[in-house]
Scaffold this motif. Sequence first.
Motif, PDB file in Angstrom:
ATOM      1  N   ALA B 271       0.842  -1.203   0.000  1.00 39.36           N
ATOM      2  CA  ALA B 271       0.000   0.000   0.000  1.00 39.36           C
ATOM      3  C   ALA B 271       0.878   1.254   0.000  1.00 39.36           C
ATOM      4  CB  ALA B 271      -0.906   0.005   1.222  1.00 39.36           C
ATOM      5  N   ALA B 272       1.990   1.180   0.733  1.00 43.11           N
ATOM      6  CA  ALA B 272       2.913   2.315   0.770  1.00 43.11           C
ATOM      7  C   ALA B 272       3.529   2.551  -0.610  1.00 43.11           C
ATOM      8  CB  ALA B 272       4.001   2.066   1.816  1.00 43.11           C
ATOM      9  N   ALA B 273       3.991   1.480  -1.218  1.00 42.95           N
ATOM     10  CA  ALA B 273       4.623   1.603  -2.535  1.00 42.95           C
ATOM     11  C   ALA B 273       3.648   2.179  -3.555  1.00 42.95           C
ATOM     12  CB  ALA B 273       5.141   0.234  -2.991  1.00 42.95           C
ATOM     13  N   ALA B 274       2.399   1.846  -3.416  1.00 44.20           N
ATOM     14  CA  ALA B 274       1.383   2.307  -4.373  1.00 44.20           C
ATOM     15  C   ALA B 274       1.246   3.827  -4.365  1.00 44.20           C
ATOM     16  CB  ALA B 274       0.043   1.652  -4.061  1.00 44.20           C
ATOM     17  N   VAL B 275       1.576   4.439  -3.246  1.00 44.83           N
ATOM     18  CA  VAL B 275       1.481   5.916  -3.183  1.00 44.83           C
ATOM     19  C   VAL B 275       2.880   6.533  -3.031  1.00 44.83           C
ATOM     20  CG1 VAL B 275      -0.906   5.901  -2.356  1.00 44.83           C
ATOM     21  CG2 VAL B 275       0.984   5.918  -0.694  1.00 44.83           C
ATOM     22  N   ASP B 276       3.905   5.719  -3.319  1.00 43.21           N
ATOM     23  CA  ASP B 276       5.283   6.211  -3.393  1.00 43.21           C
ATOM     24  C   ASP B 276       5.818   6.735  -2.059  1.00 43.21           C
ATOM     25  OD1 ASP B 276       7.646   6.544  -4.715  1.00 43.21           O
ATOM     26  OD2 ASP B 276       7.105   8.445  -5.680  1.00 43.21           O
ATOM     27  N   VAL B 277       5.446   6.061  -0.957  1.00 40.20           N
ATOM     28  CA  VAL B 277       6.042   6.368   0.348  1.00 40.20           C
ATOM     29  C   VAL B 277       6.539   5.069   0.966  1.00 40.20           C
ATOM     30  CG1 VAL B 277       4.551   8.372   0.780  1.00 40.20           C
ATOM     31  CG2 VAL B 277       3.871   6.111   1.633  1.00 40.20           C
ATOM     32  N   GLU B 278       7.306   5.188   2.076  1.00 40.97           N
ATOM     33  CA  GLU B 278       7.749   3.987   2.779  1.00 40.97           C
ATOM     34  C   GLU B 278       6.802   3.664   3.925  1.00 40.97           C
ATOM     35  OE1 GLU B 278      11.896   3.863   3.901  1.00 40.97           O
ATOM     36  OE2 GLU B 278      12.484   4.704   1.957  1.00 40.97           O
ATOM     37  N   ALA B 279       6.613   2.365   4.167  1.00 43.16           N
ATOM     38  CA  ALA B 279       5.776   1.952   5.289  1.00 43.16           C
ATOM     39  C   ALA B 279       6.593   2.021   6.585  1.00 43.16           C
ATOM     40  CB  ALA B 279       5.262   0.532   5.073  1.00 43.16           C
ATOM     41  N   PRO B 280       6.019   2.268   7.757  1.00 40.77           N
ATOM     42  CA  PRO B 280       4.610   2.636   7.886  1.00 40.77           C
ATOM     43  C   PRO B 280       4.372   4.106   7.494  1.00 40.77           C
ATOM     44  CG  PRO B 280       5.659   2.689  10.028  1.00 40.77           C
ATOM     45  CD  PRO B 280       6.717   2.245   9.047  1.00 40.77           C
ATOM     46  N   PHE B 281       3.165   4.405   7.068  1.00 43.24           N
ATOM     47  CA  PHE B 281       2.816   5.800   6.756  1.00 43.24           C
ATOM     48  C   PHE B 281       1.405   6.091   7.255  1.00 43.24           C
ATOM     49  CE2 PHE B 281      -0.248   5.686   3.200  1.00 43.24           C
ATOM     50  CZ  PHE B 281      -0.236   4.334   2.889  1.00 43.24           C
ATOM     51  N   TYR B 282       1.054   7.378   7.242  1.00 38.00           N
ATOM     52  CA  TYR B 282      -0.294   7.786   7.674  1.00 38.00           C
ATOM     53  C   TYR B 282      -1.106   8.165   6.451  1.00 38.00           C
ATOM     54  CZ  TYR B 282       1.266   7.607  12.450  1.00 38.00           C
ATOM     55  OH  TYR B 282       1.736   7.157  13.645  1.00 38.00           O
ATOM     56  N   ASP B 283      -2.265   7.566   6.351  1.00 38.86           N
ATOM     57  CA  ASP B 283      -3.193   7.855   5.253  1.00 38.86           C
ATOM     58  C   ASP B 283      -4.278   8.802   5.772  1.00 38.86           C
ATOM     59  OD1 ASP B 283      -4.277   6.715   2.445  1.00 38.86           O
ATOM     60  OD2 ASP B 283      -5.954   7.061   3.840  1.00 38.86           O
ATOM     61  N   VAL B 284      -4.411   9.940   5.107  1.00 39.61           N
ATOM     62  CA  VAL B 284      -5.389  10.948   5.538  1.00 39.61           C
ATOM     63  C   VAL B 284      -6.312  11.280   4.368  1.00 39.61           C
ATOM     64  CG1 VAL B 284      -5.730  13.269   6.473  1.00 39.61           C
ATOM     65  CG2 VAL B 284      -3.677  11.958   7.099  1.00 39.61           C
ATOM     66  N   ALA B 285      -7.560  10.868   4.484  1.00 38.03           N
ATOM     67  CA  ALA B 285      -8.552  11.137   3.429  1.00 38.03           C
ATOM     68  C   ALA B 285      -9.486  12.235   3.904  1.00 38.03           C
ATOM     69  CB  ALA B 285      -9.338   9.867   3.124  1.00 38.03           C
ATOM     70  N   PHE B 286      -9.643  13.276   3.103  1.00 39.13           N
ATOM     71  CA  PHE B 286     -10.537  14.369   3.521  1.00 39.13           C
ATOM     72  C   PHE B 286     -11.087  15.098   2.311  1.00 39.13           C
ATOM     73  CE2 PHE B 286     -12.177  17.991   5.783  1.00 39.13           C
ATOM     74  CZ  PHE B 286     -12.489  17.474   7.031  1.00 39.13           C
ATOM     75  N   ASP B 287     -12.402  15.171   2.222  1.00 31.98           N
ATOM     76  CA  ASP B 287     -13.070  15.924   1.159  1.00 31.98           C
ATOM     77  C   ASP B 287     -13.436  17.314   1.667  1.00 31.98           C
ATOM     78  OD1 ASP B 287     -12.947  13.654  -0.390  1.00 31.98           O
ATOM     79  OD2 ASP B 287     -15.052  13.094  -0.064  1.00 31.98           O
ATOM     80  N   PHE B 288     -13.329  18.297   0.788  1.00 29.73           N
ATOM     81  CA  PHE B 288     -13.758  19.657   1.127  1.00 29.73           C
ATOM     82  C   PHE B 288     -14.921  20.061   0.234  1.00 29.73           C
ATOM     83  CE2 PHE B 288      -9.314  19.454   2.335  1.00 29.73           C
ATOM     84  CZ  PHE B 288      -9.327  20.015   3.605  1.00 29.73           C
ATOM     85  N   VAL B 289     -15.893  20.742   0.826  1.00 28.21           N
ATOM     86  CA  VAL B 289     -17.070  21.187   0.073  1.00 28.21           C
ATOM     87  C   VAL B 289     -17.085  22.715   0.059  1.00 28.21           C
ATOM     88  CG1 VAL B 289     -19.583  21.123  -0.081  1.00 28.21           C
ATOM     89  CG2 VAL B 289     -18.323  19.112   0.759  1.00 28.21           C
ATOM     90  N   LEU B 290     -17.047  23.291  -1.139  1.00 29.04           N
ATOM     91  CA  LEU B 290     -17.062  24.757  -1.270  1.00 29.04           C
ATOM     92  C   LEU B 290     -18.485  25.255  -1.509  1.00 29.04           C
ATOM     93  CD1 LEU B 290     -13.945  25.560  -3.529  1.00 29.04           C
ATOM     94  CD2 LEU B 290     -14.066  25.090  -1.059  1.00 29.04           C
ATOM     95  N   SER B 291     -18.780  26.433  -0.955  1.00 29.85           N
ATOM     96  CA  SER B 291     -20.105  27.028  -1.184  1.00 29.85           C
ATOM     97  C   SER B 291     -20.054  27.899  -2.432  1.00 29.85           C
ATOM     98  CB  SER B 291     -20.523  27.851   0.038  1.00 29.85           C
ATOM     99  OG  SER B 291     -19.511  28.764   0.400  1.00 29.85           O
ATOM    100  N   HIS B 292     -21.156  27.919  -3.162  1.00 29.78           N
ATOM    101  CA  HIS B 292     -21.255  28.762  -4.357  1.00 29.78           C
ATOM    102  C   HIS B 292     -21.165  30.233  -3.954  1.00 29.78           C
ATOM    103  CE1 HIS B 292     -22.341  25.495  -7.107  1.00 29.78           C
ATOM    104  NE2 HIS B 292     -23.044  24.987  -6.097  1.00 29.78           N
ATOM    105  N   ALA B 293     -20.382  31.003  -4.701  1.00 30.13           N
ATOM    106  CA  ALA B 293     -20.285  32.436  -4.420  1.00 30.13           C
ATOM    107  C   ALA B 293     -21.631  33.081  -4.688  1.00 30.13           C
ATOM    108  CB  ALA B 293     -19.210  33.069  -5.300  1.00 30.13           C
ATOM    109  N   LYS B 294     -21.992  34.028  -3.820  1.00 28.16           N
ATOM    110  CA  LYS B 294     -23.252  34.761  -4.036  1.00 28.16           C
ATOM    111  C   LYS B 294     -23.088  35.676  -5.239  1.00 28.16           C
ATOM    112  CE  LYS B 294     -24.877  34.764   0.712  1.00 28.16           C
ATOM    113  NZ  LYS B 294     -23.610  34.607   1.470  1.00 28.16           N
ATOM    114  N   PRO B 295     -24.128  35.788  -6.088  1.00 24.68           N
ATOM    115  CA  PRO B 295     -24.038  36.733  -7.217  1.00 24.68           C
ATOM    116  C   PRO B 295     -23.848  38.140  -6.676  1.00 24.68           C
ATOM    117  CG  PRO B 295     -26.110  35.463  -7.263  1.00 24.68           C
ATOM    118  CD  PRO B 295     -25.453  35.182  -5.951  1.00 24.68           C
ATOM    119  N   LYS B 296     -22.982  38.939  -7.344  1.00 22.75           N
ATOM    120  CA  LYS B 296     -22.694  40.281  -6.835  1.00 22.75           C
ATOM    121  C   LYS B 296     -23.644  41.318  -7.419  1.00 22.75           C
ATOM    122  CE  LYS B 296     -18.174  39.146  -5.357  1.00 22.75           C
ATOM    123  NZ  LYS B 296     -16.766  39.204  -5.463  1.00 22.75           N
TER     124      LYS B 296
END
Lengths: 296, 296
Positions: B271-296
Amino acid sequence: MSNEHEYGYFTEENSAEVVVARNKNAGDERLKQVMEVITRKLHEAVKEIEPTQEEWFAAIMFLTETGQMCNEWRQEYILLSDILGVSMLVDAINNRKPSGASESTVLGPFHVDDAPELPMGADICLDRKGEPMFVHGRILDTEGHPIAGAKIDVWQANDEGFYDVQQKGLQPDFNLRGVFRTGEDGRYWFRGVKPKYYPIPDDGPVGKLLGALGRHPNRPAHLHYIISADGFDALTTHIFDPDDPYINSDAVFGVKKSLLAEFRKVEDAEAAAAVDVEAPFYDVAFDFVLSHAKPK
Amino acid sequence: MSNEHEYGYFTEENSAEVVVARNKNAGDERLKQVMEVITRKLHEAVKEIEPTQEEWFAAIMFLTETGQMCNEWRQEYILLSDILGVSMLVDAINNRKPSGASESTVLGPFHVDDAPELPMGADICLDRKGEPMFVHGRILDTEGHPIAGAKIDVWQANDEGFYDVQQKGLQPDFNLRGVFRTGEDGRYWFRGVKPKYYPIPDDGPVGKLLGALGRHPNRPAHLHYIISADGFDALTTHIFDPDDPYINSDAVFGVKKSLLAEFRKVEDAEAAAAVDVEAPFYDVAFDFVLSHAKPK
């Protein structure tokens, strides 16, 4: 576990509670209480103002510059406290007087500890500049009895609005300062010059704020007093000239109605000679009433 | 006539009204409004605290010293704002998000404007110190659609809790900083090191206050993000390590529940090699949701 769990993480709604809860281990109970009030009121203010990030940063820079204006000779944060009425409020809270006692006002930055003790009647004006003034009255207790041995420490600006310590070399040392002591009759009298209004230092951030608020930096003409006597609360106060152009808009809110004196112009040469001044002069009569010290 | 006549002279009771009335000629309506709230809340605080003259002077000196601690590299008043929760409150007020959008937190003092734009997947750790970390996720709109062309500006402290700008010469320039841009799938991924908690600067008046309040100066481990895309509100935020010892007591109150990421330890070498790091490593998954800008 963490105190944060009591309220959950910080949100706009619970912001003050979360911050206050963090101080639960404060070593000093008074500090904890003070910071609780400051935090709550600060968050209330921010929620009411809803500052933009730019306004928040402008406030940060104002506070920074106010601190950086301070040096050995200049205390810009005291000026800020003064023009926001905080100094007078703290004075009021710490000097609640019984009915009939004279009211206090702010000490100000120009008192010196080692002014000379002078014989009653002395002229504290050492350079003879300005219009002569004769000041007199009695130091009384709240029952109207004279207080013997009361110490009267008086200081004033000159007729151009400057204290001696602001004009070293231009005014004689200890000009317009003196300490007097009452006899059995509780009476005091001395000679000086009619004081003039003057501006608080306004070349810093506080002066800029005053300008932006459409306010002038002036304090109306006044004489400073600290009056003390064994068995009585010391009184730090001013008396003011009610005819001063700034009497209703003192930049530091020091004026109280009970501290308005009358500066009565006297043209009569005989009356002037009787108090050893030249006519015309200003006659200022003012009695001070000290409150009995509380038993300790 | 003088505005003072509306309320009479300053008294303990009418103190805030008298001061506020004095600002009636302020040129700027917003400044007038801000000073009205500040004056009112300040007087409320003083009346509740009833400071002695000595306490008032201690406050004056604290504010003075906080200003005097500031220089080109140090902003002690921002630290004060931070530890009182004011910075986070201002952030919250200015970044109210629609339901479903990622929450913001404070910018902090360590962002730099000119971090290099890197190819997706790059290792932002230039000195190979610390435990490897692989961070990945998606940039989405509030309807769950990927945002293409989103700019992701990321920066973090190293495994000792220092940013590159705090250790010039000890860390390579632009260590642990990078700018990435999403493709059509809205995905991002890069390599770094597991961050560590660190103290805010605590050798000044603010650190002394924290100590007196029984508080530590630490911020829990986090990664900083500024995410921006055309048509959306820019998002300034962190993600946090929920296992950090200070996760429930961030000195600056920056943690929000929705910003807790999982730092999942991966021992598997493949799993480490698949993401080009050495084991052990920390996997951090995080999605960000942006709000639509209000029309000016």
